[in-house]
Motif scaffolding. Structure first.
Motif, PDB file in Angstrom:
ATOM      1  N   GLY A 179       0.781  -1.227   0.000  1.00 21.18           N
ATOM      2  CA  GLY A 179       0.000   0.000   0.000  1.00 21.18           C
ATOM      3  C   GLY A 179       0.810   1.273   0.000  1.00 21.18           C
ATOM      4  N   THR A 180       2.124   1.173  -0.079  1.00 18.57           N
ATOM      5  CA  THR A 180       2.970   2.366  -0.108  1.00 18.57           C
ATOM      6  C   THR A 180       3.256   2.834  -1.527  1.00 18.57           C
ATOM      7  N   GLY A 181       2.811   2.068  -2.520  1.00 17.05           N
ATOM      8  CA  GLY A 181       3.053   2.433  -3.917  1.00 17.05           C
ATOM      9  C   GLY A 181       1.992   3.368  -4.456  1.00 17.05           C
ATOM     10  N   HIS A 182       2.094   3.651  -5.757  1.00 16.22           N
ATOM     11  CA  HIS A 182       1.270   4.696  -6.366  1.00 16.22           C
ATOM     12  C   HIS A 182      -0.224   4.363  -6.324  1.00 16.22           C
ATOM     13  N   ILE A 183      -0.621   3.210  -6.837  1.00 15.58           N
ATOM     14  CA  ILE A 183      -2.051   2.891  -6.895  1.00 15.58           C
ATOM     15  C   ILE A 183      -2.613   2.687  -5.496  1.00 15.58           C
ATOM     16  N   GLY A 184      -1.828   2.110  -4.589  1.00 15.55           N
ATOM     17  CA  GLY A 184      -2.275   1.928  -3.210  1.00 15.55           C
ATOM     18  C   GLY A 184      -2.533   3.254  -2.523  1.00 15.55           C
ATOM     19  N   PRO A 205      -5.090   5.725 -13.749  1.00 13.78           N
ATOM     20  CA  PRO A 205      -3.755   6.237 -13.429  1.00 13.78           C
ATOM     21  C   PRO A 205      -3.688   6.774 -12.007  1.00 13.78           C
ATOM     22  N   ALA A 206      -2.505   6.681 -11.418  1.00 13.76           N
ATOM     23  CA  ALA A 206      -2.355   7.006 -10.004  1.00 13.76           C
ATOM     24  C   ALA A 206      -2.504   8.491  -9.711  1.00 13.76           C
ATOM     25  N   LYS A 207      -1.905   9.350 -10.531  1.00 15.63           N
ATOM     26  CA  LYS A 207      -1.874  10.771 -10.179  1.00 15.63           C
ATOM     27  C   LYS A 207      -3.268  11.375 -10.037  1.00 15.63           C
ATOM     28  N   PRO A 208      -4.213  11.122 -10.954  1.00 17.71           N
ATOM     29  CA  PRO A 208      -5.561  11.666 -10.735  1.00 17.71           C
ATOM     30  C   PRO A 208      -6.229  11.115  -9.474  1.00 17.71           C
ATOM     31  N   LEU A 209      -5.864   9.899  -9.061  1.00 17.33           N
ATOM     32  CA  LEU A 209      -6.411   9.360  -7.814  1.00 17.33           C
ATOM     33  C   LEU A 209      -5.967  10.184  -6.618  1.00 17.33           C
ATOM     34  N   TYR A 210      -4.717  10.678  -6.649  1.00 20.33           N
ATOM     35  CA  TYR A 210      -4.195  11.464  -5.530  1.00 20.33           C
ATOM     36  C   TYR A 210      -5.031  12.723  -5.290  1.00 20.33           C
ATOM     37  N   GLU A 211      -5.581  13.269  -6.366  1.00 24.69           N
ATOM     38  CA  GLU A 211      -6.376  14.496  -6.256  1.00 24.69           C
ATOM     39  C   GLU A 211      -7.769  14.112  -5.774  1.00 24.69           C
ATOM     40  N   PHE A 212      -7.855  13.756  -4.499  1.00 25.23           N
ATOM     41  CA  PHE A 212      -8.997  13.006  -3.993  1.00 25.23           C
ATOM     42  C   PHE A 212     -10.283  13.813  -3.871  1.00 25.23           C
ATOM     43  N   ASP A 213     -10.219  15.110  -4.094  1.00 25.86           N
ATOM     44  CA  ASP A 213     -11.441  15.920  -4.097  1.00 25.86           C
ATOM     45  C   ASP A 213     -11.997  16.123  -5.507  1.00 25.86           C
ATOM     46  N   ASN A 214     -11.270  15.662  -6.520  1.00 23.31           N
ATOM     47  CA  ASN A 214     -11.713  15.829  -7.903  1.00 23.31           C
ATOM     48  C   ASN A 214     -12.395  14.555  -8.401  1.00 23.31           C
ATOM     49  N   PRO A 215     -13.591  14.661  -9.008  1.00 22.69           N
ATOM     50  CA  PRO A 215     -14.248  13.475  -9.567  1.00 22.69           C
ATOM     51  C   PRO A 215     -13.395  12.842 -10.661  1.00 22.69           C
TER      52      PRO A 215
END
Length: 218
Positions: free
Chosen positions: A8-13, A141-151
């Motif tokens: 869980g320390t990687g990008h998708i996790g 993709p991982a980066k858009p997931l990080y932006e957790f307030d954006n749909p």
């Protein structure tokens, strides 16, 4: 729901933990081969959610800690580590739903490809009988997931047995803008896994950042 992340320390996790961790619907357990690394990652994700004003329940430890505390487990590790990791965790698996976004991917001469195998089926064969393996999230993709307030306006193809897929569909519904689509049984995962290197090649060759998939019905 209690959700554990193997690797869980990687990008998708990180991205999925942040998405599901915000609020009080789920309890998140971050795992790593290194216990201290799992704890550090959980502290980082907690800090990000704290700064955004979200309640959360996130804790970290080693991969065994993540599995034994969870109802749903995501395996977020490279394909080359699948067999060793599954074998090391076999004694702590029970009857969890196990989600695989794993892709047997390689890069050669500047292009990505997919090995002639199926990670989800290999994981299914490497886990105890009661574990229900579902494949999903290969094309997110991982980066858009990080932006957790954006749909996230994208679709996720889900493969596996029906009852387990329903659990995954519910988790997908918890992510704003994301839609889960039934791809069929677990054998279809071979096709969905191969879409990941395709998207990466499209991204590189056409200068498209973080491409995702959306199915449109005319």
């Amino acid at each position: 729901m209690k959700i554990g992340f193997v690797g869980g320390t990687g990008h998708i996790g990180k991205g999925l933990a942040l998405r599901w961790g915000k609020g009080s619907n789920h309890e998140i357990f971050i795992g790593s081969r290194n216990e201290s690394r799992g704890r550090e990652a959980a502290e980082e994700y907690s800090r990000l959610l704290d700064e955004a004003g979200y309640e959360h329940e996130i804790s970290g430890g080693d991969n065994r800690f993540a599995v034994e505390n969870s109802d749903v487990v995501l395996v977020c590790i490279p394909y080359k580590s699948v067999f060793e990791t599954m074998e090391s965790l076999s004694s702590v698996f029970d009857d969890q739903v196990l989600i695989s976004p794993v892709v047997p991917m390689f890069k050669s001469e500047g292009q990505f490809g997919c090995d002639d195998c199926c990670a989800a089926l290999d994981i299914d064969n490497a886990t105890p009988e009661g574990v229900r393996v579902v494949s999903a999230f290969h094309t997110v993709p991982a980066k858009p997931l990080y932006e957790f307030d954006n749909p996230l306006e994208c679709d996720v193809i889900v493969c596996g047995e029906n009852d387990a897929k329903m659990v995954v569909f519910d988790l997908i519904d918890d992510i704003d803008g994301m839609r889960g689509l039934d791809g069929g049984d677990l054998s279809v995962s071979r096709l969905t896994e191969a879409v990941t290197p395709l998207l990466l090649n499209v991204s590189i060759n056409n200068d498209i950042s973080h491409p995702m998939i959306k199915f449109i019905s005319p």
